[in-house]
Write an enzyme that holds these catalytic residues in place. Structure first.
Site, PDB file in Angstrom:
ATOM      1  N   ASN A   1       0.869  -1.179   0.000  1.00  0.00           N
ATOM      2  CA  ASN A   1       0.000   0.000   0.000  1.00  0.00           C
ATOM      3  C   ASN A   1       0.906   1.230   0.000  1.00  0.00           C
ATOM      4  OD1 ASN A   1      -1.694   2.117   0.517  1.00  0.00           O
ATOM      5  ND2 ASN A   1      -2.801   1.100   2.181  1.00  0.00           N
ATOM      6  N   VAL A   2       0.883   1.972  -1.093  1.00  0.00           N
ATOM      7  CA  VAL A   2       1.827   3.085  -1.237  1.00  0.00           C
ATOM      8  C   VAL A   2       1.591   4.203  -0.208  1.00  0.00           C
ATOM      9  CG1 VAL A   2       2.224   2.664  -3.693  1.00  0.00           C
ATOM     10  CG2 VAL A   2       0.417   4.265  -3.002  1.00  0.00           C
TER      11      VAL A   2
ATOM     12  N   ASN B   1       2.174   5.924 -10.228  1.00  0.00           N
ATOM     13  CA  ASN B   1       0.953   5.813 -11.029  1.00  0.00           C
ATOM     14  C   ASN B   1      -0.263   5.403 -10.200  1.00  0.00           C
ATOM     15  OD1 ASN B   1      -0.619   4.973 -13.620  1.00  0.00           O
ATOM     16  ND2 ASN B   1      -0.434   3.073 -12.452  1.00  0.00           N
TER      17      ASN B   1
ATOM     18  N   SER C   1      -2.852  14.539 -13.905  1.00  0.00           N
ATOM     19  CA  SER C   1      -4.118  14.394 -14.641  1.00  0.00           C
ATOM     20  C   SER C   1      -4.503  15.733 -15.243  1.00  0.00           C
ATOM     21  CB  SER C   1      -5.223  13.943 -13.681  1.00  0.00           C
ATOM     22  OG  SER C   1      -6.488  14.110 -14.270  1.00  0.00           O
TER      23      SER C   1
ATOM     24  N   TYR D   1      -9.345  15.071  -5.665  1.00  0.00           N
ATOM     25  CA  TYR D   1      -8.476  14.526  -6.723  1.00  0.00           C
ATOM     26  C   TYR D   1      -7.649  15.631  -7.384  1.00  0.00           C
ATOM     27  CZ  TYR D   1      -7.446  11.707 -10.960  1.00  0.00           C
ATOM     28  OH  TYR D   1      -6.840  11.027 -11.994  1.00  0.00           O
TER      29      TYR D   1
ATOM     30  N   ALA E   1      -6.672  18.436  -6.196  1.00  0.00           N
ATOM     31  CA  ALA E   1      -5.620  18.915  -5.282  1.00  0.00           C
ATOM     32  C   ALA E   1      -4.412  17.977  -5.324  1.00  0.00           C
ATOM     33  CB  ALA E   1      -6.167  19.015  -3.858  1.00  0.00           C
TER      34      ALA E   1
ATOM     35  N   LYS F   1      -3.557  15.956  -7.806  1.00  0.00           N
ATOM     36  CA  LYS F   1      -2.905  15.904  -9.118  1.00  0.00           C
ATOM     37  C   LYS F   1      -2.117  17.186  -9.395  1.00  0.00           C
ATOM     38  CE  LYS F   1      -3.957  11.694 -10.133  1.00  0.00           C
ATOM     39  NZ  LYS F   1      -2.900  10.690 -10.201  1.00  0.00           N
TER      40      LYS F   1
ATOM     41  N   ILE G   1      -8.472   8.539 -20.563  1.00  0.00           N
ATOM     42  CA  ILE G   1      -7.879   7.355 -21.190  1.00  0.00           C
ATOM     43  C   ILE G   1      -8.767   6.139 -20.892  1.00  0.00           C
ATOM     44  CG2 ILE G   1      -5.739   6.021 -21.459  1.00  0.00           C
ATOM     45  CD1 ILE G   1      -5.378   9.077 -21.919  1.00  0.00           C
TER      46      ILE G   1
HETATM   47  P1  NAD Z   1      -6.849   1.966 -12.371  1.00  0.00           P
HETATM   48  O1  NAD Z   1      -7.846   2.111 -11.301  1.00  0.00           O
HETATM   49  O2  NAD Z   1      -7.197   1.141 -13.577  1.00  0.00           O
HETATM   50  O3  NAD Z   1      -5.471   1.414 -11.783  1.00  0.00           O
HETATM   51  C1  NAD Z   1      -4.927   1.946 -10.610  1.00  0.00           C
HETATM   52  C2  NAD Z   1      -4.131   0.861  -9.923  1.00  0.00           C
HETATM   53  O4  NAD Z   1      -3.589   1.418  -8.714  1.00  0.00           O
HETATM   54  C3  NAD Z   1      -4.989  -0.334  -9.531  1.00  0.00           C
HETATM   55  O5  NAD Z   1      -4.374  -1.530  -9.954  1.00  0.00           O
HETATM   56  C4  NAD Z   1      -5.044  -0.243  -8.007  1.00  0.00           C
HETATM   57  O6  NAD Z   1      -5.136  -1.507  -7.364  1.00  0.00           O
HETATM   58  C5  NAD Z   1      -3.736   0.453  -7.691  1.00  0.00           C
HETATM   59  N1  NAD Z   1      -3.775   1.095  -6.378  1.00  0.00           N
HETATM   60  C6  NAD Z   1      -4.783   1.854  -5.865  1.00  0.00           C
HETATM   61  N2  NAD Z   1      -4.497   2.228  -4.621  1.00  0.00           N
HETATM   62  C7  NAD Z   1      -3.268   1.713  -4.315  1.00  0.00           C
HETATM   63  C8  NAD Z   1      -2.466   1.740  -3.163  1.00  0.00           C
HETATM   64  N3  NAD Z   1      -2.846   2.383  -2.047  1.00  0.00           N
HETATM   65  N4  NAD Z   1      -1.269   1.104  -3.194  1.00  0.00           N
HETATM   66  C9  NAD Z   1      -0.878   0.430  -4.306  1.00  0.00           C
HETATM   67  N5  NAD Z   1      -1.623   0.359  -5.438  1.00  0.00           N
HETATM   68  C10 NAD Z   1      -2.810   0.989  -5.440  1.00  0.00           C
HETATM   69  O7  NAD Z   1      -6.456   3.444 -12.810  1.00  0.00           O
HETATM   70  P2  NAD Z   1      -5.813   3.985 -14.178  1.00  0.00           P
HETATM   71  O8  NAD Z   1      -6.901   4.529 -15.020  1.00  0.00           O
HETATM   72  O9  NAD Z   1      -4.860   3.022 -14.744  1.00  0.00           O
HETATM   73  O10 NAD Z   1      -5.037   5.266 -13.600  1.00  0.00           O
HETATM   74  C11 NAD Z   1      -3.681   5.205 -13.244  1.00  0.00           C
HETATM   75  C12 NAD Z   1      -3.225   6.593 -12.841  1.00  0.00           C
HETATM   76  O11 NAD Z   1      -3.467   7.513 -13.900  1.00  0.00           O
HETATM   77  C13 NAD Z   1      -3.952   7.164 -11.618  1.00  0.00           C
HETATM   78  O12 NAD Z   1      -3.051   7.909 -10.833  1.00  0.00           O
HETATM   79  C14 NAD Z   1      -4.990   8.097 -12.234  1.00  0.00           C
HETATM   80  O13 NAD Z   1      -5.341   9.127 -11.361  1.00  0.00           O
HETATM   81  C15 NAD Z   1      -4.208   8.608 -13.426  1.00  0.00           C
HETATM   82  N6  NAD Z   1      -5.056   9.105 -14.510  1.00  0.00           N
HETATM   83  C16 NAD Z   1      -5.888   8.265 -15.177  1.00  0.00           C
HETATM   84  C17 NAD Z   1      -6.672   8.765 -16.212  1.00  0.00           C
HETATM   85  C18 NAD Z   1      -7.582   7.888 -17.003  1.00  0.00           C
HETATM   86  O14 NAD Z   1      -8.307   8.435 -17.839  1.00  0.00           O
HETATM   87  N7  NAD Z   1      -7.582   6.600 -16.822  1.00  0.00           N
HETATM   88  C19 NAD Z   1      -6.605  10.134 -16.535  1.00  0.00           C
HETATM   89  C20 NAD Z   1      -5.752  10.953 -15.823  1.00  0.00           C
HETATM   90  C21 NAD Z   1      -4.971  10.422 -14.816  1.00  0.00           C
END
Ligand code: NAD
Length: 253
Positions: free
Chosen positions: A62-63, A89, A151, A163, A165, A167, A196
């Site tokens: 857990n990060v 990420n 983001s 969120y 804040a 990002k 995405i």
């Molecule tokens: P996702 O939910 O598909 O994947 C996120 C992963 O992070 C999951 O596997 C989850 O288990 C893991 N995770 C969550 N909390 C955690 C913790 N405390 N410790 C360790 N792992 C943890 O999300 P995604 O769409 O792949 O997004 C990835 C990143 O990109 C995120 O930071 C998100 O905010 C950012 N982002 C995504 C989008 C989008 O459109 N998908 C857009 C902008 C930014």
């Protein structure tokens, strides 16, 4: 930085953007340390990394927990004998209006739980992982690069006080680290993806997704690979540091 043979940690590497980045880096010969909360997802990503011709290890962590992150980075360095990068990420959303009003009455407000959970994972998690990565890189004289996933919402977005804040915070921290860590041969940068098509976005109602796509100049959601290629570009270009790359199909919210 040449990615071939380098050791890169990807948090949230079990699925979504984290998995796409793992596969992009694997294709370039990097060794992956995949970090997530879900072992089954991690195993699936590692299988794909191996199929792409590279190798790696998985770590449940857990990060947001300081002791877990300290142990994680010590273990990664000991397991691989190197550490050259981290992609911060892992991230979550807990959306809601700041203040919700109905018929002139306040019916709800963003809760402390909504605030703290998102702060803990997105902001504190990024802070801790970058800090511990930098400790190992400096101690062991490693060439290093830190990439924070910000983001498009970092400039402010309806329903995302918490969120947005975090990002904005992760983008600013990358600028600070670029300044502080350059003397140790460590770069830092960030990526601000638009919408995405990962699990996080695909979990939204289809109608909502279509509405979003219609409002994007490129008229579609981004592909995880498009973010992954941006991350690889940052790693591979040694003159990039402190900047945020916007990859959003032309959308500005
Ligand atoms: P996702 O939910 O598909 O994947 C996120 C992963 O992070 C999951 O596997 C989850 O288990 C893991 N995770 C969550 N909390 C955690 C913790 N405390 N410790 C360790 N792992 C943890 O999300 P995604 O769409 O792949 O997004 C990835 C990143 O990109 C995120 O930071 C998100 O905010 C950012 N982002 C995504 C989008 C989008 O459109 N998908 C857009 C902008 C930014």
């Amino acid at each position: 930085m040449e990615l071939n043979g380098k050791v890169i940690v990807i948090t949230g590497g079990g699925r979504g953007l984290g998995r796409a980045m793992a596969l992009e880096f694997a294709g370039k010969g990097a060794q992956l340390a995949l970090v997530d909360l879900n072992q089954a997802d991690l195993d699936e990503t590692l299988g794909l990394v191996k199929a792409a011709g590279s190798d790696g290890r998985t770590y449940l962590c857990n990060v947001a927990q300081e002791a877990e992150v300290e142990t994680l980075f010590e273990k990664v360095y000991n397991d691989f004998g190197a550490l050259n990068g981290v992609v911060n990420n892992a991230g979550i959303t807990r959306d809601g209006l700041f203040i919700k009003v109905k018929d002139g009455e306040i019916v709800s407000k963003m809760s402390m739980d909504q605030w703290n959970l998102v702060m803990d994972v997105n902001l504190t998690g990024t802070f801790l992982c970058a800090r511990e990565a930098a400790v190992q890189m400096i101690k062991n004289k490693q060439e290093g690069c830190i990439v924070n996933i910000s983001s498009i919402s970092r400039s402010g977005n309806m329903g995302q006080t918490n969120y947005t804040a975090t990002k904005a915070g992760v983008e600013a921290m990358a600028v600070t680290w670029a300044k502080e860590l350059a003397r140790y041969g460590i770069r830092a940068a960030s990526i601000a993806p638009g919408y995405i098509g990962t699990e996080m976005v695909m979990a939204m109602k289809e109608e909502a997704r279509e509405k979003i796509a219609a409002g994007i100049p490129s008229k579609r959601l981004g592909k995880p690979e498009e973010i992954a290629r941006t991350a690889a570009f940052i790693f591979e270009n040694d003159y990039i540091s402190g900047r945020c790359f916007e990859v959003d199909g032309g959308l500005r919210i």
